[in-house]
Design a protein around this motif. Sequence first.
Motif, PDB file in Angstrom:
ATOM      1  N   LEU A 166      -3.788   1.845  -3.858  1.00 57.70           N
ATOM      2  CA  LEU A 166      -4.065   3.125  -3.308  1.00 57.70           C
ATOM      3  C   LEU A 166      -3.904   3.031  -1.627  1.00 57.70           C
ATOM      4  O   LEU A 166      -3.276   4.232  -1.003  1.00 57.70           O
ATOM      5  CB  LEU A 166      -4.902   3.890  -4.212  1.00 57.70           C
ATOM      6  N   THR A 167      -4.856   2.547  -0.855  1.00 60.45           N
ATOM      7  CA  THR A 167      -5.280   2.167   0.611  1.00 60.45           C
ATOM      8  C   THR A 167      -6.041   1.103   0.595  1.00 60.45           C
ATOM      9  O   THR A 167      -6.561   0.003   0.355  1.00 60.45           O
ATOM     10  CB  THR A 167      -6.211   3.245   0.740  1.00 60.45           C
ATOM     11  N   PRO A 168      -5.613   0.573   1.591  1.00 64.04           N
ATOM     12  CA  PRO A 168      -5.821  -1.440   2.114  1.00 64.04           C
ATOM     13  C   PRO A 168      -7.319  -1.334   2.315  1.00 64.04           C
ATOM     14  O   PRO A 168      -7.551  -1.777   2.166  1.00 64.04           O
ATOM     15  CB  PRO A 168      -5.194  -0.730   3.711  1.00 64.04           C
ATOM     16  N   ARG A 169      -8.149   0.125   2.672  1.00 65.51           N
ATOM     17  CA  ARG A 169      -9.624  -0.008   2.836  1.00 65.51           C
ATOM     18  C   ARG A 169     -10.117   0.395   1.334  1.00 65.51           C
ATOM     19  O   ARG A 169     -10.682   1.432   1.114  1.00 65.51           O
ATOM     20  CB  ARG A 169     -10.411   1.950   3.541  1.00 65.51           C
ATOM     21  N   GLY A 172      -8.552   1.428  -3.690  1.00 65.42           N
ATOM     22  CA  GLY A 172      -8.869   2.119  -3.934  1.00 65.42           C
ATOM     23  C   GLY A 172      -8.500   2.559  -5.405  1.00 65.42           C
ATOM     24  O   GLY A 172      -9.948   3.056  -6.224  1.00 65.42           O
ATOM     25  N   PHE A 230       0.825  -1.095   0.187  1.00 69.44           N
ATOM     26  CA  PHE A 230      -0.058   0.305  -0.239  1.00 69.44           C
ATOM     27  C   PHE A 230       1.061   1.238   0.111  1.00 69.44           C
ATOM     28  O   PHE A 230       2.245   1.561   0.721  1.00 69.44           O
ATOM     29  CB  PHE A 230      -1.054   0.021   1.485  1.00 69.44           C
ATOM     30  N   CYS A 231       0.499   1.858  -0.288  1.00 71.75           N
ATOM     31  CA  CYS A 231       0.757   3.368  -0.824  1.00 71.75           C
ATOM     32  C   CYS A 231       1.145   4.628   0.193  1.00 71.75           C
ATOM     33  O   CYS A 231       0.461   4.104   1.921  1.00 71.75           O
ATOM     34  CB  CYS A 231       0.035   4.326  -1.627  1.00 71.75           C
ATOM     35  N   ASN A 233       3.907   7.218  -4.195  1.00 73.08           N
ATOM     36  CA  ASN A 233       2.625   7.548  -3.148  1.00 73.08           C
ATOM     37  C   ASN A 233       1.186   8.465  -3.397  1.00 73.08           C
ATOM     38  O   ASN A 233       0.346   8.627  -2.593  1.00 73.08           O
ATOM     39  CB  ASN A 233       3.749   9.239  -2.503  1.00 73.08           C
ATOM     40  N   GLY A 234       1.229   7.624  -4.563  1.00 72.59           N
ATOM     41  CA  GLY A 234      -0.565   7.582  -5.456  1.00 72.59           C
ATOM     42  C   GLY A 234      -0.253   7.049  -7.226  1.00 72.59           C
ATOM     43  O   GLY A 234       0.748   7.153  -7.418  1.00 72.59           O
TER      44      GLY A 234
END
Length: 291
Positions: A108-111, A114, A79-80, A154-155
């Motif tokens: 992008l994100t663990p939730r 993304g 993940f970033c 980072n993204g």
Amino acid sequence: MTELIGVDWGTSNLRIMRLGADGAVLDRRVDPRGAGRLASDEFVGVLQQAAGDWLALAPVLIAGMAGSRQGWVEAPYAFCPAGAEDLAARLARPDAARDIRIVPGVALTPRGLGDVMRGEETQALGLFGAGDSGLMVAPGSHSKWVRVENGAINGLRTHLTGELFAAVRQATLIGRDMGEPGADDTAFDEGVQRALSDPALTAHLFTVRVRRLADELSQGAAADFLSGLLIGAELAAEGAHRDQTVQVVGEAALAQRYVRALALAGFTDVGVAAGETAVARGLHRIWKAIP
């Protein structure tokens, strides 16, 4: 001297490289058996056949779709922000009997994830070294914009540009009798500029048909105008990054189209990098970061 066997296992093709110092490509082998054609138990046999005697020379590090859920073995996403060390710490081991590892993709994100990518993360880390910052654009069916800050991803953002172009061209009234793109830069530029000046993309798409009915676009020019509209809409959405260093990675003709469109969109620091070089350097960098 061979330090690493680097593998770029895409959906459609397999590229195997002997890598030397700093990820320099000493030799390469290309095979049409991409990950999209293989069952999970077929990967090891294909690698043995395609790499042959190279497998005895050095460890093997694989990037791309071999690590997908439908691949050899799933390599869970990092993940970033994700640097070379983060990816090296999450390498998957598909075969306990051999020194073979698979690079994870990046989300992008663990939730909810993304956004996701597999393969482009390795290219980005090959283009931008430790401490470097910039933006990698990898055009294609799913165009990836990957932001690197201080050497770490980072993204990222994915645009469905290429797949949408194919769908409109092949399966809609707008695309009926449309020719091949790539020959009419004027029509392409007009499409880019229209999309940059007005976000009403779906309305602009219909103007392709209107201009064909008015005999303002030939069959080929219609394809270039459509390409310009879709690429222009993608660049308009990424306009906040105009001041960043951009590296475009991809098939040569498409990469040059993006360079042309980026200039029209006001991006001033734009370069083109070879995909093979980027993934080779990225694989070497990740391998060197293994704890």
